[in-house]
Write a protein that holds these residues in place. Structure first.
Motif, PDB file in Angstrom:
ATOM      1  N   PRO A  83     -29.979  60.482  49.308  1.00 28.63           N
ATOM      2  CA  PRO A  83     -29.427  59.132  49.131  1.00 28.63           C
ATOM      3  C   PRO A  83     -27.995  59.019  49.637  1.00 28.63           C
ATOM      4  O   PRO A  83     -27.168  59.915  49.410  1.00 28.63           O
ATOM      5  CB  PRO A  83     -29.483  58.918  47.613  1.00 28.63           C
ATOM      6  CG  PRO A  83     -30.457  59.923  47.102  1.00 28.63           C
ATOM      7  CD  PRO A  83     -30.382  61.094  48.029  1.00 28.63           C
ATOM      8  N   ALA A  84     -27.704  57.909  50.300  1.00 30.26           N
ATOM      9  CA  ALA A  84     -26.346  57.681  50.801  1.00 30.26           C
ATOM     10  C   ALA A  84     -25.354  57.511  49.658  1.00 30.26           C
ATOM     11  O   ALA A  84     -24.167  57.821  49.798  1.00 30.26           O
ATOM     12  CB  ALA A  84     -26.335  56.447  51.707  1.00 30.26           C
ATOM     13  N   ASP A  85     -25.838  57.009  48.506  1.00 28.46           N
ATOM     14  CA  ASP A  85     -24.948  56.758  47.367  1.00 28.46           C
ATOM     15  C   ASP A  85     -25.120  57.806  46.271  1.00 28.46           C
ATOM     16  O   ASP A  85     -24.908  57.524  45.089  1.00 28.46           O
ATOM     17  CB  ASP A  85     -25.191  55.357  46.799  1.00 28.46           C
ATOM     18  CG  ASP A  85     -26.648  55.116  46.394  1.00 28.46           C
ATOM     19  OD1 ASP A  85     -27.508  55.969  46.722  1.00 28.46           O
ATOM     20  OD2 ASP A  85     -26.924  54.080  45.759  1.00 28.46           O
ATOM     21  N   ILE A  86     -25.462  59.023  46.662  1.00 29.87           N
ATOM     22  CA  ILE A  86     -25.706  60.060  45.654  1.00 29.87           C
ATOM     23  C   ILE A  86     -24.456  60.355  44.828  1.00 29.87           C
ATOM     24  O   ILE A  86     -24.549  60.763  43.669  1.00 29.87           O
ATOM     25  CB  ILE A  86     -26.248  61.344  46.322  1.00 29.87           C
ATOM     26  CG1 ILE A  86     -26.841  62.278  45.253  1.00 29.87           C
ATOM     27  CG2 ILE A  86     -25.198  62.033  47.167  1.00 29.87           C
ATOM     28  CD1 ILE A  86     -27.618  63.441  45.832  1.00 29.87           C
ATOM     29  N   SER A  87     -23.271  60.103  45.394  1.00 27.57           N
ATOM     30  CA  SER A  87     -22.041  60.361  44.634  1.00 27.57           C
ATOM     31  C   SER A  87     -21.935  59.432  43.428  1.00 27.57           C
ATOM     32  O   SER A  87     -21.393  59.824  42.380  1.00 27.57           O
ATOM     33  CB  SER A  87     -20.810  60.211  45.525  1.00 27.57           C
ATOM     34  OG  SER A  87     -20.718  58.896  46.030  1.00 27.57           O
ATOM     35  N   TRP A  88     -22.462  58.208  43.527  1.00 28.11           N
ATOM     36  CA  TRP A  88     -22.431  57.289  42.379  1.00 28.11           C
ATOM     37  C   TRP A  88     -23.276  57.856  41.242  1.00 28.11           C
ATOM     38  O   TRP A  88     -22.852  57.876  40.081  1.00 28.11           O
ATOM     39  CB  TRP A  88     -22.946  55.906  42.782  1.00 28.11           C
ATOM     40  CG  TRP A  88     -22.865  54.910  41.657  1.00 28.11           C
ATOM     41  CD1 TRP A  88     -21.828  54.081  41.356  1.00 28.11           C
ATOM     42  CD2 TRP A  88     -23.867  54.684  40.649  1.00 28.11           C
ATOM     43  NE1 TRP A  88     -22.113  53.345  40.224  1.00 28.11           N
ATOM     44  CE2 TRP A  88     -23.354  53.694  39.774  1.00 28.11           C
ATOM     45  CE3 TRP A  88     -25.128  55.208  40.404  1.00 28.11           C
ATOM     46  CZ2 TRP A  88     -24.078  53.227  38.674  1.00 28.11           C
ATOM     47  CZ3 TRP A  88     -25.843  54.751  39.303  1.00 28.11           C
ATOM     48  CH2 TRP A  88     -25.322  53.769  38.455  1.00 28.11           C
ATOM     49  N   TYR A  89     -24.471  58.303  41.564  1.00 33.76           N
ATOM     50  CA  TYR A  89     -25.349  58.882  40.547  1.00 33.76           C
ATOM     51  C   TYR A  89     -24.716  60.135  39.949  1.00 33.76           C
ATOM     52  O   TYR A  89     -24.785  60.372  38.738  1.00 33.76           O
ATOM     53  CB  TYR A  89     -26.713  59.213  41.161  1.00 33.76           C
ATOM     54  CG  TYR A  89     -27.512  57.997  41.563  1.00 33.76           C
ATOM     55  CD1 TYR A  89     -28.359  57.371  40.657  1.00 33.76           C
ATOM     56  CD2 TYR A  89     -27.422  57.466  42.844  1.00 33.76           C
ATOM     57  CE1 TYR A  89     -29.098  56.251  41.015  1.00 33.76           C
ATOM     58  CE2 TYR A  89     -28.154  56.344  43.213  1.00 33.76           C
ATOM     59  CZ  TYR A  89     -28.986  55.744  42.296  1.00 33.76           C
ATOM     60  OH  TYR A  89     -29.714  54.631  42.645  1.00 33.76           O
ATOM     61  N   ARG A  90     -24.092  60.947  40.812  1.00 33.30           N
ATOM     62  CA  ARG A  90     -23.414  62.154  40.337  1.00 33.30           C
ATOM     63  C   ARG A  90     -22.351  61.808  39.300  1.00 33.30           C
ATOM     64  O   ARG A  90     -22.257  62.450  38.246  1.00 33.30           O
ATOM     65  CB  ARG A  90     -22.789  62.877  41.537  1.00 33.30           C
ATOM     66  CG  ARG A  90     -22.058  64.195  41.238  1.00 33.30           C
ATOM     67  CD  ARG A  90     -20.585  64.014  40.847  1.00 33.30           C
ATOM     68  NE  ARG A  90     -19.846  63.139  41.717  1.00 33.30           N
ATOM     69  CZ  ARG A  90     -19.189  63.538  42.805  1.00 33.30           C
ATOM     70  NH1 ARG A  90     -19.199  64.798  43.155  1.00 33.30           N
ATOM     71  NH2 ARG A  90     -18.502  62.655  43.526  1.00 33.30           N
ATOM     72  N   ASP A  91     -21.565  60.783  39.586  1.00 35.05           N
ATOM     73  CA  ASP A  91     -20.468  60.425  38.683  1.00 35.05           C
ATOM     74  C   ASP A  91     -20.985  59.974  37.318  1.00 35.05           C
ATOM     75  O   ASP A  91     -20.402  60.309  36.279  1.00 35.05           O
ATOM     76  CB  ASP A  91     -19.609  59.326  39.307  1.00 35.05           C
ATOM     77  CG  ASP A  91     -18.825  59.804  40.520  1.00 35.05           C
ATOM     78  OD1 ASP A  91     -18.716  61.033  40.708  1.00 35.05           O
ATOM     79  OD2 ASP A  91     -18.338  58.948  41.285  1.00 35.05           O
ATOM     80  N   VAL A  92     -22.083  59.217  37.304  1.00 32.10           N
ATOM     81  CA  VAL A  92     -22.635  58.737  36.034  1.00 32.10           C
ATOM     82  C   VAL A  92     -23.114  59.910  35.182  1.00 32.10           C
ATOM     83  O   VAL A  92     -22.802  60.002  33.985  1.00 32.10           O
ATOM     84  CB  VAL A  92     -23.795  57.745  36.279  1.00 32.10           C
ATOM     85  CG1 VAL A  92     -24.500  57.402  34.964  1.00 32.10           C
ATOM     86  CG2 VAL A  92     -23.280  56.473  36.937  1.00 32.10           C
ATOM     87  N   VAL A  93     -23.857  60.822  35.788  1.00 32.18           N
ATOM     88  CA  VAL A  93     -24.411  61.948  35.030  1.00 32.18           C
ATOM     89  C   VAL A  93     -23.304  62.902  34.595  1.00 32.18           C
ATOM     90  O   VAL A  93     -23.249  63.336  33.434  1.00 32.18           O
ATOM     91  CB  VAL A  93     -25.482  62.687  35.857  1.00 32.18           C
ATOM     92  CG1 VAL A  93     -25.973  63.931  35.114  1.00 32.18           C
ATOM     93  CG2 VAL A  93     -26.654  61.756  36.156  1.00 32.18           C
ATOM     94  N   ARG A  94     -22.385  63.223  35.498  1.00 30.02           N
ATOM     95  CA  ARG A  94     -21.320  64.171  35.150  1.00 30.02           C
ATOM     96  C   ARG A  94     -20.436  63.618  34.034  1.00 30.02           C
ATOM     97  O   ARG A  94     -20.073  64.347  33.106  1.00 30.02           O
ATOM     98  CB  ARG A  94     -20.475  64.522  36.376  1.00 30.02           C
ATOM     99  CG  ARG A  94     -19.371  65.525  36.052  1.00 30.02           C
ATOM    100  CD  ARG A  94     -18.599  65.963  37.272  1.00 30.02           C
ATOM    101  NE  ARG A  94     -19.083  67.203  37.845  1.00 30.02           N
ATOM    102  CZ  ARG A  94     -18.816  68.412  37.373  1.00 30.02           C
ATOM    103  NH1 ARG A  94     -18.108  68.556  36.259  1.00 30.02           N
ATOM    104  NH2 ARG A  94     -19.269  69.491  37.977  1.00 30.02           N
ATOM    105  N   SER A  95     -20.094  62.346  34.103  1.00 29.07           N
ATOM    106  CA  SER A  95     -19.205  61.791  33.078  1.00 29.07           C
ATOM    107  C   SER A  95     -19.867  61.801  31.706  1.00 29.07           C
ATOM    108  O   SER A  95     -19.198  62.004  30.686  1.00 29.07           O
ATOM    109  CB  SER A  95     -18.773  60.370  33.458  1.00 29.07           C
ATOM    110  OG  SER A  95     -19.877  59.482  33.472  1.00 29.07           O
TER     111      SER A  95
END
Length: 329
Positions: free
Chosen positions: A279-291
């Motif tokens: 996904p091009a926006d995988i960093s958004w998903y990463r931020d939600v899960v990590r936080s």
């Protein structure tokens, strides 16, 4: 790794372990039970400290008492890599997804060490208190010696493609994208002995976060992923973290009877083959899960996390691929 880990070849007969049912040979059953018991005893508490170089991802979760590390084959000291591959073997023996007869016949105590043209990627979740492995997922590279176009007739099929007799990658073929940028998900596993507590719930999210951060670190090194998985397990998690999956229905996977992995396709519910671009926006998903895992999120529960992920997916137009077929091999 503990002293027990260094003696990984030893047979530990004093550890109770469930008896695999997939063989009539009592020697194979005993051997499988010993291997399961062996790996139940190992601790990997020092793995993050002995990692070679900076990991592709490191997730420390004091709330869940979990630590997750992701790296390439070469970043794991040999004894740790053998132990991780042994965890994979032991979990599959517990589940009767690998032939205990074949394991006994070859005297295996871990899955085969990788010998690949491109390094594989491993994500390992550890209990911070005991050092035991609580979860694992891997990304395995192509067997092609040179990177070939995804629609090349000369490329070697990935194991999922071979088992389902289908071509999953040709649909993604385009200039500049080769088989060394495609990786197969392997062994999405949670320790079968875990109690169903908060750690149990957090482990799959640790694995997804570790893989997601590795994909961000690797950039163009991984562009497409594939594999096979069950609808209510890995496919659900992959969709929730942004993967727009092309899932092929109606396949009849099987392996030769001589293949140690043949039992995995004899289940009532069979895994479905899938592929997806990163996904091009995988960093958004990463931020939600990590936080959420590190306690800095405004979200108050896992249900809120899932709702947020699903809502974003809906807004950005991701939909499960409705295709019901693919190119047969």
């Amino acid at each position: 790794m503990s002293a027990a880990a260094r003696a990984v070849g030893a047979v530990l007969r004093d550890t109770p372990a469930p008896e695999p049912d997939g063989t009539r040979d009592p020697r194979a059953r005993r051997y499988a039970q010993d291997i399961i018991g062996l790996h139940d005893r190992l601790s990997y508490r020092r793995l993050p400290l002995e990692f070679r170089g900076a990991p592709l991802s490191l997730v420390e979760d004091p709330h869940g008492a979990l630590v997750t590390v992701t790296g390439r084959d070469s970043q794991f000291p040999s004894r740790y890599l053998k132990g991780v591959l042994g965890f994979r073997l032991a979990q599959y023996l517990r589940l009767d997804w690998i032939s205990a007869d074949a394991v006994h016949r070859t005297a295996a105590f871990h899955e085969p060490l990788p010998h690949s043209p491109v390094e594989n990627i491993h994500t390992v979740t550890l209990c911070a208190r005991s050092g035991k492995i609580r979860g694992y997922v891997g990304l395995s590279c192509s067997a092609d010696t040179e990177s070939l176009p995804l629609d090349s007739a000369c490329r070697i099929p990935f194991p999922t493609e071979a088992a389902h007799r289908i071509d999953l990658l040709a649909r993604y073929a385009r200039p500049g994208l080769g088989t060394h940028q495609a990786f197969e998900f392997k062994r999405f596993l949670r320790d079968q002995t875990m109690p169903r507590d908060e750690q149990y719930t957090r482990v799959p999210w640790h694995l997804m976060l570790g893989i997601g951060e590795a994909l961000l670190t690797l950039g163009d090194g991984v562009r497409v992923v594939l594999g096979d998985a069950k609808e209510h397990v890995a496919l659900r998690h992959l969709r929730l973290v942004g993967f727009d999956l092309h899932v092929v229905e109606g396949t009849s996977p099987h392996l030769r009877e001589s293949d140690p992995m043949a039992p995995i396709y004899r289940q009532t519910v069979v895994a479905k083959p899938f592929a997806a671009p990163v996904p091009a926006d995988i960093s958004w998903y990463r931020d939600v899960v990590r936080s959420y895992l590190d306690g800095t999120s405004d979200l108050a529960s896992w249900q809120a996390v899932i709702t947020t992920l699903a809502a974003h997916r809906g807004r950005t137009g991701h939909r499960p691929d409705p295709a019901r077929g693919g190119t047969r091999r």
